[in-house]
Write a protein that holds these residues in place. Structure first.
Motif, PDB file in Angstrom:
ATOM      1  N   GLY A  41      -8.956 -13.265 -11.896  1.00 15.68           N
ATOM      2  CA  GLY A  41      -8.067 -13.328 -13.134  1.00 15.68           C
ATOM      3  C   GLY A  41      -6.778 -13.962 -12.852  1.00 15.68           C
ATOM      4  N   LEU A  42      -6.909 -14.727 -11.776  1.00 12.91           N
ATOM      5  CA  LEU A  42      -5.665 -15.532 -11.268  1.00 12.91           C
ATOM      6  C   LEU A  42      -5.015 -16.600 -12.209  1.00 12.91           C
ATOM      7  CD1 LEU A  42      -4.848 -16.010  -7.532  1.00 12.91           C
ATOM      8  CD2 LEU A  42      -4.176 -17.625  -9.320  1.00 12.91           C
ATOM      9  N   LYS A  43      -3.805 -16.432 -12.527  1.00 15.49           N
ATOM     10  CA  LYS A  43      -3.144 -17.595 -13.302  1.00 15.49           C
ATOM     11  C   LYS A  43      -1.943 -18.091 -12.638  1.00 15.49           C
ATOM     12  CE  LYS A  43      -2.655 -17.168 -17.698  1.00 15.49           C
ATOM     13  NZ  LYS A  43      -2.133 -16.861 -19.276  1.00 15.49           N
ATOM     14  N   ARG A  44      -2.238 -19.400 -12.414  1.00 14.51           N
ATOM     15  CA  ARG A  44      -1.223 -20.030 -11.487  1.00 14.51           C
ATOM     16  C   ARG A  44       0.127 -20.246 -12.218  1.00 14.51           C
ATOM     17  NH1 ARG A  44      -3.509 -25.266  -9.314  1.00 14.51           N
ATOM     18  NH2 ARG A  44      -1.782 -25.366  -8.213  1.00 14.51           N
ATOM     19  N   THR A  45       0.270 -20.427 -13.541  1.00 17.74           N
ATOM     20  CA  THR A  45       1.254 -20.432 -14.443  1.00 17.74           C
ATOM     21  C   THR A  45       1.133 -19.563 -15.708  1.00 17.74           C
ATOM     22  OG1 THR A  45       0.811 -22.317 -15.700  1.00 17.74           O
ATOM     23  CG2 THR A  45       1.830 -22.832 -13.644  1.00 17.74           C
ATOM     24  N   ARG A  46       2.103 -19.437 -16.439  1.00 17.78           N
ATOM     25  CA  ARG A  46       2.003 -18.728 -17.661  1.00 17.78           C
ATOM     26  C   ARG A  46       0.910 -19.240 -18.603  1.00 17.78           C
ATOM     27  NH1 ARG A  46       5.253 -15.374 -20.697  1.00 17.78           N
ATOM     28  NH2 ARG A  46       7.112 -15.452 -19.091  1.00 17.78           N
ATOM     29  N   TYR A  47       0.792 -20.603 -18.597  1.00 16.49           N
ATOM     30  CA  TYR A  47      -0.056 -21.449 -19.278  1.00 16.49           C
ATOM     31  C   TYR A  47      -1.436 -21.798 -19.032  1.00 16.49           C
ATOM     32  CZ  TYR A  47       4.511 -21.562 -21.676  1.00 16.49           C
ATOM     33  OH  TYR A  47       5.607 -21.271 -22.001  1.00 16.49           O
ATOM     34  N   SER A  48      -1.550 -21.506 -17.545  1.00 21.85           N
ATOM     35  CA  SER A  48      -2.999 -21.726 -16.891  1.00 21.85           C
ATOM     36  C   SER A  48      -3.901 -20.965 -17.330  1.00 21.85           C
ATOM     37  CB  SER A  48      -2.756 -21.664 -15.546  1.00 21.85           C
ATOM     38  OG  SER A  48      -1.691 -22.294 -14.742  1.00 21.85           O
ATOM     39  N   ALA A  49      -5.455 -21.451 -17.422  1.00 19.57           N
ATOM     40  CA  ALA A  49      -6.407 -20.609 -17.679  1.00 19.57           C
ATOM     41  C   ALA A  49      -6.494 -19.812 -16.264  1.00 19.57           C
ATOM     42  CB  ALA A  49      -7.864 -21.528 -17.803  1.00 19.57           C
ATOM     43  N   SER A  50      -7.292 -18.568 -16.609  1.00 21.72           N
ATOM     44  CA  SER A  50      -7.370 -17.666 -15.425  1.00 21.72           C
ATOM     45  C   SER A  50      -8.687 -17.901 -14.739  1.00 21.72           C
ATOM     46  CB  SER A  50      -7.343 -16.149 -15.847  1.00 21.72           C
ATOM     47  OG  SER A  50      -8.564 -15.885 -16.834  1.00 21.72           O
ATOM     48  N   SER A  51      -8.759 -17.711 -13.407  1.00 15.26           N
ATOM     49  CA  SER A  51      -9.820 -17.878 -12.505  1.00 15.26           C
ATOM     50  C   SER A  51      -9.937 -17.086 -11.322  1.00 15.26           C
ATOM     51  CB  SER A  51      -9.709 -19.552 -12.040  1.00 15.26           C
ATOM     52  OG  SER A  51      -9.715 -20.605 -12.839  1.00 15.26           O
ATOM     53  N   ASP A  52     -11.426 -16.744 -11.025  1.00 13.32           N
ATOM     54  CA  ASP A  52     -11.506 -15.891  -9.919  1.00 13.32           C
ATOM     55  C   ASP A  52     -11.351 -16.828  -8.518  1.00 13.32           C
ATOM     56  OD1 ASP A  52     -13.834 -13.983 -11.228  1.00 13.32           O
ATOM     57  OD2 ASP A  52     -11.586 -14.009 -11.647  1.00 13.32           O
ATOM     58  N   TYR A  53     -10.973 -16.309  -7.404  1.00 15.29           N
ATOM     59  CA  TYR A  53     -10.585 -16.971  -6.134  1.00 15.29           C
ATOM     60  C   TYR A  53     -11.122 -16.145  -5.149  1.00 15.29           C
ATOM     61  CZ  TYR A  53      -7.676 -20.259  -8.441  1.00 15.29           C
ATOM     62  OH  TYR A  53      -6.973 -21.512  -9.155  1.00 15.29           O
ATOM     63  N   TRP A  54     -11.956 -16.814  -3.871  1.00 13.45           N
ATOM     64  CA  TRP A  54     -12.229 -16.135  -2.715  1.00 13.45           C
ATOM     65  C   TRP A  54     -11.644 -16.721  -1.630  1.00 13.45           C
ATOM     66  CZ3 TRP A  54     -16.111 -12.141  -2.935  1.00 13.45           C
ATOM     67  CH2 TRP A  54     -16.452 -12.070  -4.234  1.00 13.45           C
ATOM     68  N   GLY A  55     -11.705 -15.563  -0.675  1.00 15.15           N
ATOM     69  CA  GLY A  55     -11.261 -15.892   0.888  1.00 15.15           C
ATOM     70  C   GLY A  55     -12.560 -16.619   1.361  1.00 15.15           C
ATOM     71  N   GLN A  56     -12.075 -17.015   2.704  1.00 15.95           N
ATOM     72  CA  GLN A  56     -12.983 -17.928   3.521  1.00 15.95           C
ATOM     73  C   GLN A  56     -13.849 -16.659   4.414  1.00 15.95           C
ATOM     74  OE1 GLN A  56     -10.018 -17.505   4.326  1.00 15.95           O
ATOM     75  NE2 GLN A  56      -9.985 -17.199   6.618  1.00 15.95           N
ATOM     76  N   GLY A  57     -13.458 -15.418   4.417  1.00 14.71           N
ATOM     77  CA  GLY A  57     -14.112 -14.502   4.991  1.00 14.71           C
ATOM     78  C   GLY A  57     -13.612 -14.221   6.513  1.00 14.71           C
ATOM     79  N   THR A  58     -13.404 -13.162   6.889  1.00 16.10           N
ATOM     80  CA  THR A  58     -12.895 -12.677   8.248  1.00 16.10           C
ATOM     81  C   THR A  58     -14.029 -11.795   8.896  1.00 16.10           C
ATOM     82  OG1 THR A  58     -10.999 -11.853   9.497  1.00 16.10           O
ATOM     83  CG2 THR A  58     -11.347 -10.875   7.473  1.00 16.10           C
ATOM     84  N   GLN A  59     -14.298 -11.948  10.090  1.00 16.09           N
ATOM     85  CA  GLN A  59     -15.406 -11.108  10.717  1.00 16.09           C
ATOM     86  C   GLN A  59     -14.834  -9.783  11.310  1.00 16.09           C
ATOM     87  OE1 GLN A  59     -18.675 -11.617  10.726  1.00 16.09           O
ATOM     88  NE2 GLN A  59     -19.037  -9.772  12.149  1.00 16.09           N
ATOM     89  N   VAL A  60     -15.583  -8.619  10.982  1.00 20.76           N
ATOM     90  CA  VAL A  60     -15.169  -7.315  11.478  1.00 20.76           C
ATOM     91  C   VAL A  60     -16.610  -6.900  12.249  1.00 20.76           C
ATOM     92  CG1 VAL A  60     -14.754  -4.965  10.836  1.00 20.76           C
ATOM     93  CG2 VAL A  60     -13.625  -6.846   9.625  1.00 20.76           C
ATOM     94  N   THR A  61     -16.368  -6.630  13.554  1.00 19.32           N
ATOM     95  CA  THR A  61     -17.446  -5.955  14.258  1.00 19.32           C
ATOM     96  C   THR A  61     -17.096  -4.899  14.856  1.00 19.32           C
ATOM     97  OG1 THR A  61     -18.058  -8.427  14.805  1.00 19.32           O
ATOM     98  CG2 THR A  61     -19.121  -6.766  16.333  1.00 19.32           C
ATOM     99  N   VAL A  62     -17.966  -3.766  14.672  1.00 16.98           N
ATOM    100  CA  VAL A  62     -17.638  -2.335  15.195  1.00 16.98           C
ATOM    101  C   VAL A  62     -18.658  -2.285  16.129  1.00 16.98           C
ATOM    102  CG1 VAL A  62     -16.956  -0.156  14.495  1.00 16.98           C
ATOM    103  CG2 VAL A  62     -16.723  -2.011  13.060  1.00 16.98           C
ATOM    104  N   SER A  63     -18.330  -1.864  17.453  1.00 15.99           N
ATOM    105  CA  SER A  63     -19.347  -1.728  18.524  1.00 15.99           C
ATOM    106  C   SER A  63     -19.284  -0.129  18.703  1.00 15.99           C
ATOM    107  CB  SER A  63     -18.595  -2.237  19.792  1.00 15.99           C
ATOM    108  OG  SER A  63     -17.500  -1.526  20.280  1.00 15.99           O
ATOM    109  N   SER A  64     -20.828   0.133  19.153  1.00 14.93           N
ATOM    110  CA  SER A  64     -21.078   1.735  19.248  1.00 14.93           C
ATOM    111  C   SER A  64     -20.689   2.232  20.685  1.00 14.93           C
ATOM    112  CB  SER A  64     -22.364   1.862  19.040  1.00 14.93           C
ATOM    113  OG  SER A  64     -23.165   1.163  19.713  1.00 14.93           O
TER     114      SER A  64
END
Length: 120
Positions: A97-120
């Motif tokens: 529900g991001l709005k860039r300005t007061r009059y913008s439509a709201s939209s959803d955005y995604w990041g590109q992703g960041t890798q998390v690796t947990v070793s045992s």
């Protein structure tokens, strides 16, 4: 076009901690909610944690007590502690529900992703 820029992923040993950050690339008017999803190879994308503009939080059961989501100005953070090998995944931030300005439509955005690796 707003972009979400993520940082903070990496390789950590089991029991360790990481802090992920995600910020919008430009100033925005409002966001309904921000949060994090994750996706491991061969698995469905799943919600990790969300925080609303009012500060309400929602966590997946598998991270309760270990992860904390917080927010700043057009930023969202994920503090991850007591990490387990099964937390290994690509973590993606999501702004709803991001709005860039007061009059913008709201939209959803995604990041590109960041890798998390947990070793045992």
């Amino acid at each position: 076009q707003v972009q979400l820029v993520e940082s903070g992923g990496g390789l950590v040993q089991a029991g360790g901690s990481l802090r992920l950050s995600c910020a919008a690339s430009e100033s925005i008017f409002s966001i309904n909610a921000m949060g994090w999803y994750r996706q491991a190879p061969g698995k469905e994308r799943e919600l990790v944690a969300m925080i609303t503009s009012g500060g309400s939080t929602n966590y997946a059961e598998f991270v309760k007590g270990r992860f904390t989501v917080s927010r700043g100005n057009a930023r969202v953070y994920l503090q991850m502690s007591s990490l387990k090998p099964e937390d290994t995944a690509t973590y993606l931030c999501n702004f709803r529900g991001l709005k860039r300005t007061r009059y913008s439509a709201s939209s959803d955005y995604w990041g590109q992703g960041t890798q998390v690796t947990v070793s045992s």
